[in-house]
Scaffold this active site. Structure first.
Site, PDB file in Angstrom:
ATOM      1  N   HIS A 244       0.831  -1.211   0.000  1.00  0.00           N
ATOM      2  CA  HIS A 244       0.000   0.000   0.000  1.00  0.00           C
ATOM      3  C   HIS A 244       0.869   1.265   0.000  1.00  0.00           C
ATOM      4  O   HIS A 244       0.674   2.180   0.810  1.00  0.00           O
ATOM      5  CB  HIS A 244      -0.942   0.004   1.203  1.00  0.00           C
TER       6      HIS A 244
ATOM      7  N   ASP B 256      -6.637   1.308   4.253  1.00  0.00           N
ATOM      8  CA  ASP B 256      -5.289   0.899   3.833  1.00  0.00           C
ATOM      9  C   ASP B 256      -4.726   1.833   2.775  1.00  0.00           C
ATOM     10  O   ASP B 256      -3.509   2.050   2.697  1.00  0.00           O
ATOM     11  CB  ASP B 256      -5.314  -0.530   3.260  1.00  0.00           C
TER      12      ASP B 256
END
Length: 359
Positions: free
Chosen positions: A96, A271
């Site tokens: 991420h 996220d």
């Protein structure tokens, strides 16, 4: 190739980067696997399980990271872990990076780290095979978590998702009709809630309508429609992913004023930075906070607390890509497989397939 599986160090992250079954597949092909002591404990895997699979147990994090040509993780490396990675190493995980601090990405670039993000592995049909099991688990978990957070003792509104005769069910709004949104809809319907799902794609809405045979109300995702539906929602789930980019802000602070007091927002996109302007990451220990009289649930690693299921599921999906990299090397694997090439975020000191300004 030397492959290392370190212990995850983020709070409440019980998953592990590779199961004993995955280690056995690699060692049988002649590769060396180093597993940090107790790396699999949270998922129920003992050091002895890894040793029987052919791994070597190491007892310091410096060794766990420093020996690896390839480091297999779940979560993005924390600061110490970045320091332990040796130059030119490959790290794979749910990285991420679009929501990471700029100095972390700079450190990867300076050390020629090849960073491969599982969530950006895209198959020829547009699917995300490694992200999919995590998305399935996260979507399924939203209903059971929401049911608990709506209880009065948890600070919620004190309502039952499915209602009872004479009392209507909870109103659930899901923004995003991908894997997370679809599994969330299935789970909420299973508990008897009334579900409305929004997506920007008519094709997605058609698929959702056909799958649930009209049980889910579908709407095009526009600002006007979002403002309209969150006004009557007891639960709002945001589940929008734009690979390689930060999640779009779909719910602004001023929109919360129109929501019912003590309703619940579950920002599953946290996220990637979150879809709600007021969101900020929380933990499994303290999963919620109140903002504008609306409860926010913003735990980034939801599947981390069902670690055994999550580890087995994602290893099943990730092993073909891991094997291709260790057998061919990263350069050839990138040339031969567009799915792998698309997931490489940093390579030879340069950014790839990641939208970052100023780098």
């Amino acid at each position: 190739m030397n492959i290392c599986i370190p212990r995850e160090r983020r709070p409440f992250e019980y998953r592990v980067g590779l199961s004993p079954a995955g280690v056995e597949m690699l060692t049988m092909r002649g590769h060396t696997c180093y597993v940090e002591h107790d790396a699999g404990r949270g998922a129920g895997f003992r050091d002895e399980d890894y040793e029987r699979a052919g791994a070597r147990i190491v007892y310091t994090p410096e060794e766990a990271f420093g020996r690896g040509d390839l480091v297999l993780k779940v979560a993005r490396p924390v600061d110490n872990e970045l320091n332990w990675l040796r130059p030119n190493a490959i790290v794979m995980g749910l990285l991420h990076l679009p929501s990471a601090r700029e100095d972390k990405i700079r450190q990867m670039l300076d050390n020629n780290i090849t960073a491969i993000s599982y969530e950006q592995i895209v198959s020829a049909d547009g699917g995300r095979p490694v992200l999919r099991p995590f998305s399935q688990i996260g979507g399924a978990m939203t209903a059971q978590i929401a049911a608990r957070l709506l209880q009065s003792d948890m600070g919620g509104k004190g309502i039952l998702l499915g209602g009872v005769p004479g009392v209507p069910p909870a109103e659930v709004v899901i923004i995003g009709g991908g894997v997370v949104g679809t599994y969330a809809a299935q789970a909420f319907l299973g508990l008897g809630a009334h579900v409305t799902l929004l997506d920007a794609s008519m094709e997605v809405l058609q698929r959702v309508a056909e799958r649930f045979r009209g049980q889910v109300v579908t709407m095009i995702s526009t600002r006007r429609n979002i403002e309209r539906v969150i006004r009557f929602a007891d639960v709002v789930v945001t589940a929008v992913l734009v690979p390689g980019q930060r999640a779009p802000i779909l719910i602004r602070r001023e929109m919360l004023a129109g929501m019912k007091p003590r309703s619940l927002i579950m920002d599953v996109s946290i996220d990637e930075g979150g879809c709600v302007e007021t969101s900020r990451p929380t933990t499994h220990e303290r999963p919620v906070f109140m903002e504008e009289n609306v409860m926010h649930y913003c735990v980034p690693n939801m599947p981390g607390v069902v670690a055994r299921t999550a580890t087995h599921a994602f290893v099943n999906a990730a092993m073909p890509f891991i094997l291709e990299i260790v057998e061919k090397g990263i350069a050839r694997a990138m040339r031969d497989n567009p799915a792998i090439e698309h997931a490489v975020n940093t390579y030879q000191g340069k950014l790839r397939h990641i939208a970052r300004l100023g780098l």
